[in-house]
Design an enzyme around this catalytic site. Structure first.
Site, mmCIF file in Angstrom:
data_model
loop_
_atom_site.group_PDB
_atom_site.id
_atom_site.type_symbol
_atom_site.label_atom_id
_atom_site.label_comp_id
_atom_site.label_asym_id
_atom_site.label_seq_id
_atom_site.Cartn_x
_atom_site.Cartn_y
_atom_site.Cartn_z
ATOM 1 N N GLU A 1 -0.419 -9.395 -0.783
ATOM 2 C CA GLU A 1 -1.841 -9.684 -0.548
ATOM 3 C C GLU A 1 -2.632 -9.654 -1.852
ATOM 4 O O GLU A 1 -3.526 -10.477 -2.068
ATOM 5 C CB GLU A 1 -2.395 -8.679 0.471
ATOM 6 N N ALA B 1 0.858 -1.178 0.000
ATOM 7 C CA ALA B 1 0.000 0.000 0.000
ATOM 8 C C ALA B 1 0.901 1.236 0.000
ATOM 9 O O ALA B 1 2.049 1.179 0.461
ATOM 10 C CB ALA B 1 -0.868 -0.016 1.251
ATOM 11 N N GLU C 1 4.583 -4.999 7.246
ATOM 12 C CA GLU C 1 3.805 -3.910 7.854
ATOM 13 C C GLU C 1 4.204 -3.646 9.297
ATOM 14 O O GLU C 1 4.076 -2.539 9.799
ATOM 15 C CB GLU C 1 2.302 -4.223 7.786
ATOM 16 N N GLY D 1 0.606 -5.051 0.834
ATOM 17 C CA GLY D 1 -0.548 -5.147 -0.068
ATOM 18 C C GLY D 1 -0.211 -5.781 -1.405
ATOM 19 O O GLY D 1 -1.090 -6.340 -2.071
HETATM 20 N N1 CAA Z 1 4.608 3.275 -0.553
HETATM 21 C C1 CAA Z 1 5.009 4.431 -1.093
HETATM 22 N N2 CAA Z 1 6.198 4.585 -1.744
HETATM 23 C C2 CAA Z 1 6.987 3.509 -1.834
HETATM 24 C C3 CAA Z 1 6.631 2.254 -1.287
HETATM 25 C C4 CAA Z 1 5.364 2.149 -0.635
HETATM 26 N N3 CAA Z 1 4.898 0.993 -0.126
HETATM 27 N N4 CAA Z 1 7.639 1.370 -1.531
HETATM 28 C C5 CAA Z 1 8.585 2.043 -2.200
HETATM 29 N N5 CAA Z 1 8.193 3.328 -2.391
HETATM 30 C C6 CAA Z 1 8.931 4.394 -3.065
HETATM 31 C C7 CAA Z 1 10.083 4.897 -2.203
HETATM 32 O O1 CAA Z 1 9.626 5.827 -1.233
HETATM 33 C C8 CAA Z 1 10.980 5.488 -3.255
HETATM 34 O O2 CAA Z 1 10.453 6.743 -3.631
HETATM 35 P P1 CAA Z 1 11.423 8.064 -3.590
HETATM 36 O O3 CAA Z 1 12.456 7.775 -4.643
HETATM 37 O O4 CAA Z 1 10.477 9.162 -3.949
HETATM 38 O O5 CAA Z 1 11.990 8.128 -2.225
HETATM 39 C C9 CAA Z 1 10.803 4.569 -4.456
HETATM 40 O O6 CAA Z 1 9.563 3.864 -4.235
HETATM 41 C C10 CAA Z 1 11.894 3.525 -4.570
HETATM 42 O O7 CAA Z 1 11.985 2.845 -3.327
HETATM 43 P P2 CAA Z 1 13.355 2.661 -2.527
HETATM 44 O O8 CAA Z 1 14.280 3.784 -2.787
HETATM 45 O O9 CAA Z 1 13.007 2.391 -1.097
HETATM 46 O O10 CAA Z 1 13.916 1.335 -3.244
HETATM 47 P P3 CAA Z 1 14.892 0.247 -2.624
HETATM 48 O O11 CAA Z 1 15.278 -0.629 -3.773
HETATM 49 O O12 CAA Z 1 15.956 0.870 -1.801
HETATM 50 O O13 CAA Z 1 13.979 -0.602 -1.593
HETATM 51 C C11 CAA Z 1 11.969 -1.779 -0.921
HETATM 52 C C12 CAA Z 1 12.908 -1.360 -2.084
HETATM 53 C C13 CAA Z 1 12.707 -2.770 0.003
HETATM 54 C C14 CAA Z 1 10.762 -2.461 -1.535
HETATM 55 C C15 CAA Z 1 11.570 -0.529 -0.099
HETATM 56 O O14 CAA Z 1 11.072 0.454 -1.007
HETATM 57 C C16 CAA Z 1 10.493 -0.776 0.921
HETATM 58 O O15 CAA Z 1 10.763 -1.302 1.979
HETATM 59 N N6 CAA Z 1 9.221 -0.369 0.610
HETATM 60 C C17 CAA Z 1 8.124 -0.455 1.554
HETATM 61 C C18 CAA Z 1 7.625 -1.874 1.695
HETATM 62 C C19 CAA Z 1 6.499 -1.935 2.712
HETATM 63 O O16 CAA Z 1 6.665 -1.628 3.880
HETATM 64 N N7 CAA Z 1 5.284 -2.365 2.270
HETATM 65 C C20 CAA Z 1 4.126 -2.450 3.114
HETATM 66 C C21 CAA Z 1 3.256 -1.229 2.942
HETATM 67 S S1 CAA Z 1 1.902 -1.146 4.070
HETATM 68 C C22 CAA Z 1 0.725 -2.193 3.440
HETATM 69 O O17 CAA Z 1 0.873 -2.762 2.360
HETATM 70 C C23 CAA Z 1 -0.512 -2.353 4.275
HETATM 71 C C24 CAA Z 1 -1.464 -3.411 3.800
HETATM 72 O O18 CAA Z 1 -1.362 -4.566 4.148
HETATM 73 C C25 CAA Z 1 -2.599 -3.051 2.975
#
Ligand code: CAA
Length: 258
Positions: free
Chosen positions: A112, A65, A132, A109
């Site tokens: 999921e 998400a 999460e 998500g």
């Molecule tokens: N939401 C919004 N933006 C996101 C994102 C997310 N879930 N995941 C990545 N991005 C964005 C980053 O903020 C970044 O944007 P900027 O360049 O503007 O900063 C861009 O995508 C590239 O990401 P990274 O620089 O972080 O890339 P990376 O290769 O270093 O890392 C990653 C990749 C490990 C996937 C890391 O991006 C990450 O940990 N993302 C979040 C994963 C996460 O926590 N997901 C769960 C979300 S909550 C959810 O899903 C709730 C539910 O159950 C419904």
């Protein structure tokens, strides 16, 4: 309909929906989920489409998400909008078969969403996770429920409590994905599977979906009865007569969804 966050292609009998927010690793925001919901409804209604593929990019199926969109929301915002409730239901209510073709990250998500599809074909680069907990929340659209049914309590707890990622090989071993293929052949493999499904009677394919999904919702004896009644009911179709006649005449069946 024109979309901005997804790309939809219909080729032969297969609709491919590609999540397309490359700058955000396909994070699922309101716009993308709305467009995905609309594209699935369109594909379900389009008589030409007989199977659907949801995919992402080489780096990410979807990284979850959209955290930036969610970060300031209150409990009331989330509850009153029933955040993700409608969109999640749209995926699981789609009657045509849906394959998730996953390369790169399928997190939160994203994992999921893949699990809401009928089965997952993973590239050897795929990484699944429910991280999460690192954000001070828990999974919200199936990461504690579907994942537990798919891979069992111990691994689901491990994934949800530690937030660690599972690679494609472990995901296949655990029953989360149906096959793992080299990243370069992911779409060829997914399209091949979709075309195989497209050759079947749509009535039987939809019945398969209903029967398998019912197994998650009911007892074994009720599920077996439901399956048996669907099996009996298919004898009212022309496609059953055609399928069995084709077998006996040693030819390929010509199903007409009747
Ligand atoms: N939401 C919004 N933006 C996101 C994102 C997310 N879930 N995941 C990545 N991005 C964005 C980053 O903020 C970044 O944007 P900027 O360049 O503007 O900063 C861009 O995508 C590239 O990401 P990274 O620089 O972080 O890339 P990376 O290769 O270093 O890392 C990653 C990749 C490990 C996937 C890391 O991006 C990450 O940990 N993302 C979040 C994963 C996460 O926590 N997901 C769960 C979300 S909550 C959810 O899903 C709730 C539910 O159950 C419904």
């Amino acid at each position: 309909m024109a979309y901005e966050t997804i790309i939809v292609e219909v080729e032969d009998h297969v609709a491919t929906i590609k999540l397309n927010r490359p700058d955000a690793l396909n994070a699922l925001n309101t716009q993308l989920l709305g467009e995905l919901t609309a594209a699935l409804a369109e594909a379900d209604e389009n008589d030409k489409v007989r199977c659907i593929i949801i995919t992402g990019s080489a780096k990410a199926f979807a990284a979850g998400a959209d955290i930036k969109e969610m970060s300031e929301k209150s409990y009331v915002d989330m509850f009153m909008s029933d955040f993700f409730g409608k969109e999640g239901n749209a995926v699981i209510k789609t009657r045509k078969p849906i394959i998730a073709a996953v390369a790169g990250y399928a997190l939160g998500g994203g994992c999921e969403l893949a699990m809401m599809c009928d089965f997952i074909i993973a590239a050897d680069t795929a990484k699944f996770g429910q991280p999460e907990i690192n954000l001070g929340v828990i999974a919200g659209i199936g990461g504690s429920q579907r994942l537990t049914r798919f891979i069992g309590k111990s691994k689901a707890m491990d994934m949800n409590l530690t937030g660690r990622f599972m690679d494609a090989e472990e995901a296949e071993r655990s029953g989360l994905v149906s096959r793992v293929v080299p990243a370069k052949s992911l779409m060829e493999e997914a399209k091949g599977a979709a075309e195989k499904i497209a050759e079947k009677s749509m009535i039987s394919a939809m019945a398969v979906k209903e029967a398998v999904n019912r197994s998650y919702e009911t007892t074994l004896s009720e599920g077996l009865l439901y399956e048996r009644r669907l099996f009996h009911a298919l004898f009212a179709t022309e496609d059953q007569k055609e399928g069995m006649a084709a077998f006996m005449e040693k030819r390929t069946p010509q199903f007409r969804d009747r």
